[in-house]
Design a protein around this motif. Structure first.
Motif, PDB file in Angstrom:
ATOM      1  N   PRO A 154      56.804 -18.615 -21.268  1.00  0.00           N
ATOM      2  CA  PRO A 154      55.805 -18.255 -20.476  1.00  0.00           C
ATOM      3  C   PRO A 154      54.708 -17.242 -21.113  1.00  0.00           C
ATOM      4  O   PRO A 154      53.506 -17.126 -20.780  1.00  0.00           O
ATOM      5  CB  PRO A 154      56.381 -17.533 -19.153  1.00  0.00           C
ATOM      6  CG  PRO A 154      57.936 -17.886 -19.269  1.00  0.00           C
ATOM      7  CD  PRO A 154      58.130 -18.406 -20.801  1.00  0.00           C
ATOM      8  N   ASN A 155      55.397 -16.497 -22.349  1.00  0.00           N
ATOM      9  CA  ASN A 155      54.416 -15.349 -22.834  1.00  0.00           C
ATOM     10  C   ASN A 155      53.812 -15.921 -24.085  1.00  0.00           C
ATOM     11  O   ASN A 155      53.176 -15.138 -24.627  1.00  0.00           O
ATOM     12  CB  ASN A 155      55.332 -14.098 -22.963  1.00  0.00           C
ATOM     13  CG  ASN A 155      55.782 -13.705 -21.805  1.00  0.00           C
ATOM     14  OD1 ASN A 155      55.022 -13.642 -20.729  1.00  0.00           O
ATOM     15  ND2 ASN A 155      57.016 -13.222 -21.624  1.00  0.00           N
ATOM     16  N   ALA A 156      54.086 -17.158 -24.920  1.00  0.00           N
ATOM     17  CA  ALA A 156      53.560 -17.409 -26.064  1.00  0.00           C
ATOM     18  C   ALA A 156      52.106 -18.055 -25.713  1.00  0.00           C
ATOM     19  O   ALA A 156      51.788 -18.443 -24.743  1.00  0.00           O
ATOM     20  CB  ALA A 156      54.301 -18.869 -26.453  1.00  0.00           C
ATOM     21  N   PRO A 157      51.084 -17.435 -26.747  1.00  0.00           N
ATOM     22  CA  PRO A 157      49.823 -17.882 -26.580  1.00  0.00           C
ATOM     23  C   PRO A 157      49.749 -19.378 -26.470  1.00  0.00           C
ATOM     24  O   PRO A 157      50.468 -19.957 -27.382  1.00  0.00           O
ATOM     25  CB  PRO A 157      48.994 -17.116 -27.725  1.00  0.00           C
ATOM     26  CG  PRO A 157      50.375 -16.984 -28.750  1.00  0.00           C
ATOM     27  CD  PRO A 157      51.471 -16.792 -28.049  1.00  0.00           C
ATOM     28  N   VAL A 158      48.919 -19.718 -25.729  1.00  0.00           N
ATOM     29  CA  VAL A 158      48.534 -21.241 -25.532  1.00  0.00           C
ATOM     30  C   VAL A 158      47.323 -21.542 -26.136  1.00  0.00           C
ATOM     31  O   VAL A 158      46.185 -21.147 -26.025  1.00  0.00           O
ATOM     32  CB  VAL A 158      48.691 -21.844 -24.192  1.00  0.00           C
ATOM     33  CG1 VAL A 158      48.239 -23.278 -24.078  1.00  0.00           C
ATOM     34  CG2 VAL A 158      49.825 -21.549 -23.694  1.00  0.00           C
ATOM     35  N   ARG A 159      47.204 -22.682 -27.262  1.00  0.00           N
ATOM     36  CA  ARG A 159      46.037 -22.885 -27.752  1.00  0.00           C
ATOM     37  C   ARG A 159      45.727 -24.536 -27.655  1.00  0.00           C
ATOM     38  O   ARG A 159      46.608 -25.289 -27.446  1.00  0.00           O
ATOM     39  CB  ARG A 159      46.217 -22.807 -29.316  1.00  0.00           C
ATOM     40  CG  ARG A 159      46.547 -21.230 -29.757  1.00  0.00           C
ATOM     41  CD  ARG A 159      46.659 -20.992 -31.031  1.00  0.00           C
ATOM     42  NE  ARG A 159      46.885 -19.671 -31.699  1.00  0.00           N
ATOM     43  CZ  ARG A 159      48.352 -19.098 -31.385  1.00  0.00           C
ATOM     44  NH1 ARG A 159      49.345 -19.751 -31.218  1.00  0.00           N
ATOM     45  NH2 ARG A 159      48.402 -17.692 -31.934  1.00  0.00           N
ATOM     46  N   ARG A 160      44.661 -24.928 -28.002  1.00  0.00           N
ATOM     47  CA  ARG A 160      44.340 -26.278 -28.054  1.00  0.00           C
ATOM     48  C   ARG A 160      45.147 -27.023 -28.917  1.00  0.00           C
ATOM     49  O   ARG A 160      45.461 -26.715 -30.116  1.00  0.00           O
ATOM     50  CB  ARG A 160      42.780 -26.775 -28.332  1.00  0.00           C
ATOM     51  CG  ARG A 160      42.197 -27.872 -28.268  1.00  0.00           C
ATOM     52  CD  ARG A 160      40.836 -27.800 -28.721  1.00  0.00           C
ATOM     53  NE  ARG A 160      40.017 -29.304 -28.540  1.00  0.00           N
ATOM     54  CZ  ARG A 160      38.924 -29.404 -28.728  1.00  0.00           C
ATOM     55  NH1 ARG A 160      38.085 -28.295 -28.998  1.00  0.00           N
ATOM     56  NH2 ARG A 160      38.478 -30.912 -28.710  1.00  0.00           N
ATOM     57  N   GLU A 177      49.514 -32.314 -23.040  1.00  0.00           N
ATOM     58  CA  GLU A 177      49.211 -31.592 -24.277  1.00  0.00           C
ATOM     59  C   GLU A 177      47.713 -31.056 -23.989  1.00  0.00           C
ATOM     60  O   GLU A 177      46.844 -31.538 -23.178  1.00  0.00           O
ATOM     61  CB  GLU A 177      48.869 -32.700 -25.541  1.00  0.00           C
ATOM     62  CG  GLU A 177      48.073 -32.188 -26.719  1.00  0.00           C
ATOM     63  CD  GLU A 177      47.836 -33.133 -27.786  1.00  0.00           C
ATOM     64  OE1 GLU A 177      46.828 -33.261 -28.169  1.00  0.00           O
ATOM     65  OE2 GLU A 177      48.826 -33.874 -28.102  1.00  0.00           O
ATOM     66  N   LEU A 178      47.435 -29.633 -24.233  1.00  0.00           N
ATOM     67  CA  LEU A 178      46.123 -28.992 -24.031  1.00  0.00           C
ATOM     68  C   LEU A 178      45.120 -29.681 -24.770  1.00  0.00           C
ATOM     69  O   LEU A 178      45.262 -29.289 -26.069  1.00  0.00           O
ATOM     70  CB  LEU A 178      46.217 -27.459 -24.104  1.00  0.00           C
ATOM     71  CG  LEU A 178      44.986 -26.746 -23.835  1.00  0.00           C
ATOM     72  CD1 LEU A 178      44.590 -26.792 -22.198  1.00  0.00           C
ATOM     73  CD2 LEU A 178      45.248 -25.334 -24.086  1.00  0.00           C
ATOM     74  N   LEU A 179      44.171 -30.168 -24.125  1.00  0.00           N
ATOM     75  CA  LEU A 179      42.808 -30.674 -24.774  1.00  0.00           C
ATOM     76  C   LEU A 179      41.710 -29.538 -24.928  1.00  0.00           C
ATOM     77  O   LEU A 179      41.257 -29.504 -25.966  1.00  0.00           O
ATOM     78  CB  LEU A 179      42.527 -31.851 -23.988  1.00  0.00           C
ATOM     79  CG  LEU A 179      43.209 -33.209 -24.318  1.00  0.00           C
ATOM     80  CD1 LEU A 179      42.638 -34.271 -23.378  1.00  0.00           C
ATOM     81  CD2 LEU A 179      43.511 -33.779 -25.682  1.00  0.00           C
ATOM     82  N   ARG A 180      41.739 -28.942 -23.814  1.00  0.00           N
ATOM     83  CA  ARG A 180      40.454 -27.978 -23.766  1.00  0.00           C
ATOM     84  C   ARG A 180      40.756 -27.023 -22.652  1.00  0.00           C
ATOM     85  O   ARG A 180      41.106 -27.379 -21.436  1.00  0.00           O
ATOM     86  CB  ARG A 180      39.215 -28.599 -23.588  1.00  0.00           C
ATOM     87  CG  ARG A 180      37.823 -28.083 -23.761  1.00  0.00           C
ATOM     88  CD  ARG A 180      36.682 -28.702 -23.672  1.00  0.00           C
ATOM     89  NE  ARG A 180      35.466 -27.748 -23.797  1.00  0.00           N
ATOM     90  CZ  ARG A 180      34.941 -27.457 -22.565  1.00  0.00           C
ATOM     91  NH1 ARG A 180      35.322 -27.868 -21.244  1.00  0.00           N
ATOM     92  NH2 ARG A 180      33.854 -26.724 -22.699  1.00  0.00           N
ATOM     93  N   GLN A 181      40.286 -25.799 -22.925  1.00  0.00           N
ATOM     94  CA  GLN A 181      40.542 -24.841 -21.635  1.00  0.00           C
ATOM     95  C   GLN A 181      39.191 -23.995 -21.786  1.00  0.00           C
ATOM     96  O   GLN A 181      38.663 -23.649 -22.750  1.00  0.00           O
ATOM     97  CB  GLN A 181      41.698 -23.818 -22.035  1.00  0.00           C
ATOM     98  CG  GLN A 181      41.467 -22.913 -20.705  1.00  0.00           C
ATOM     99  CD  GLN A 181      43.032 -22.234 -20.479  1.00  0.00           C
ATOM    100  OE1 GLN A 181      43.706 -22.383 -21.477  1.00  0.00           O
ATOM    101  NE2 GLN A 181      42.957 -21.043 -19.697  1.00  0.00           N
ATOM    102  N   SER A 182      38.463 -23.998 -20.726  1.00  0.00           N
ATOM    103  CA  SER A 182      37.021 -23.293 -20.670  1.00  0.00           C
ATOM    104  C   SER A 182      37.157 -22.487 -19.369  1.00  0.00           C
ATOM    105  O   SER A 182      38.402 -22.239 -19.056  1.00  0.00           O
ATOM    106  CB  SER A 182      35.902 -24.167 -20.133  1.00  0.00           C
ATOM    107  OG  SER A 182      36.170 -24.814 -19.079  1.00  0.00           O
ATOM    108  N   GLU A 187      41.752 -29.207 -19.419  1.00  0.00           N
ATOM    109  CA  GLU A 187      41.805 -30.627 -19.703  1.00  0.00           C
ATOM    110  C   GLU A 187      42.886 -30.857 -20.230  1.00  0.00           C
ATOM    111  O   GLU A 187      43.461 -30.295 -21.188  1.00  0.00           O
ATOM    112  CB  GLU A 187      40.761 -30.980 -20.224  1.00  0.00           C
ATOM    113  CG  GLU A 187      39.224 -31.024 -19.688  1.00  0.00           C
ATOM    114  CD  GLU A 187      38.007 -31.580 -20.303  1.00  0.00           C
ATOM    115  OE1 GLU A 187      38.557 -32.258 -21.219  1.00  0.00           O
ATOM    116  OE2 GLU A 187      37.096 -31.291 -20.145  1.00  0.00           O
ATOM    117  N   LEU A 188      43.980 -31.683 -19.685  1.00  0.00           N
ATOM    118  CA  LEU A 188      45.233 -31.957 -20.253  1.00  0.00           C
ATOM    119  C   LEU A 188      45.392 -33.517 -20.677  1.00  0.00           C
ATOM    120  O   LEU A 188      44.999 -34.353 -19.842  1.00  0.00           O
ATOM    121  CB  LEU A 188      46.249 -31.666 -19.356  1.00  0.00           C
ATOM    122  CG  LEU A 188      46.473 -30.277 -18.813  1.00  0.00           C
ATOM    123  CD1 LEU A 188      47.405 -30.163 -17.793  1.00  0.00           C
ATOM    124  CD2 LEU A 188      46.815 -29.443 -19.891  1.00  0.00           C
ATOM    125  N   ALA A 189      45.922 -33.970 -21.614  1.00  0.00           N
ATOM    126  CA  ALA A 189      46.277 -35.273 -22.258  1.00  0.00           C
ATOM    127  C   ALA A 189      47.762 -35.587 -21.793  1.00  0.00           C
ATOM    128  O   ALA A 189      48.644 -34.735 -21.855  1.00  0.00           O
ATOM    129  CB  ALA A 189      45.966 -35.370 -23.723  1.00  0.00           C
TER     130      ALA A 189
END
Length: 216
Positions: A154-160, A177-182, A187-189
């Motif tokens: 839960p605490n790890a940074p999440v990146r594209r 899979e994280l495609l994009r976060q604005s 957006e998730l794949a």
């Protein structure tokens, strides 16, 4: 040895050192995009494998021996021991993926709570709130198969480009899979190409946690 196993081991090695795959490549003196998901298959769909030179460089950069890396390839034997007989590390909570959408398993921030969890032994993890989920069904193939266990932070940074577990405000739990976060949307794949991608308003997402490892 499968193509996915090699790349999973690269991702796990990066996570062990608090890096994204791009950060691991940069530390090893490689092109930062060398390990991006888009580089793992060609335009014709054929699998691309990391070169032996690239592997040698990331092992040297992280002071990792080949035996340790091989344990990640074969299912993170050093990272997960479902028999509970790990000689090092600590125990973390485990439930099935299907259960994770139910009430009473996660508190504020998506941290595991309650008495309904089993436990597994893992190496020492920096996140005290890390937990494990057991995959059921085929919706996450070919990346995660029925019976695989994933360790989630839960605490790890999440990146594209990271593989994540997402819980929606309606209680759905999914590995994507994280495609994009604005500032407004995520957006998730889907990991299974037979399933659609997803796009959510931030208000529709309860939490998003990074997957660190998977075992088979």
């Amino acid at each position: 040895m499968r193509h996915d196993d090699i790349w999973r081991a690269v991702d796990a090695l990066a996570a062990e050192h608090g890096l994204s795959p791009s950060g691991l490549a940069r530390r090893a003196g490689l092109d930062p995009t060398a390990f991006n998901p888009s580089k793992r298959s060609g335009s014709d769909g054929r699998a691309r494998w990391p070169s032996t030179e690239s592997i040698a460089k990331i092992l040297a950069a992280t002071h990792t021996d080949m035996d340790s890396f091989a344990s990640l390839i074969t299912g993170a034997a050093a990272a997960l021991n479902t028999s509970g007989r790990s000689q090092a590390g600590r125990r973390i909570p485990l439930i099935g993926m299907a259960q994770a959408g139910g009430e009473g398993y996660f508190g504020d921030g998506g941290y595991p709570v309650g008495a309904g969890w089993d436990e597994i032994s893992t190496p020492e993890l920096s996140d005290p709130n890390a937990y494990a989920l057991e995959i059921s069904g085929e919706s996450m193939e070919p990346v995660f198969r029925d019976g695989d266990i994933i360790i989630v932070s839960p605490n790890a940074p999440v990146r594209r480009g990271d593989r994540v577990v997402c819980r929606t405000a309606r209680g759905e739990v999914m590995a994507k899979e994280l495609l994009r976060q604005s500032a407004r949307r995520i957006e998730l794949a889907s990991l299974n190409p037979a399933h659609p991608n997803y796009s959510f308003d931030l208000s529709e997402v309860a939490w998003l946690h990074r997957i660190l490892w998977a075992s088979q």
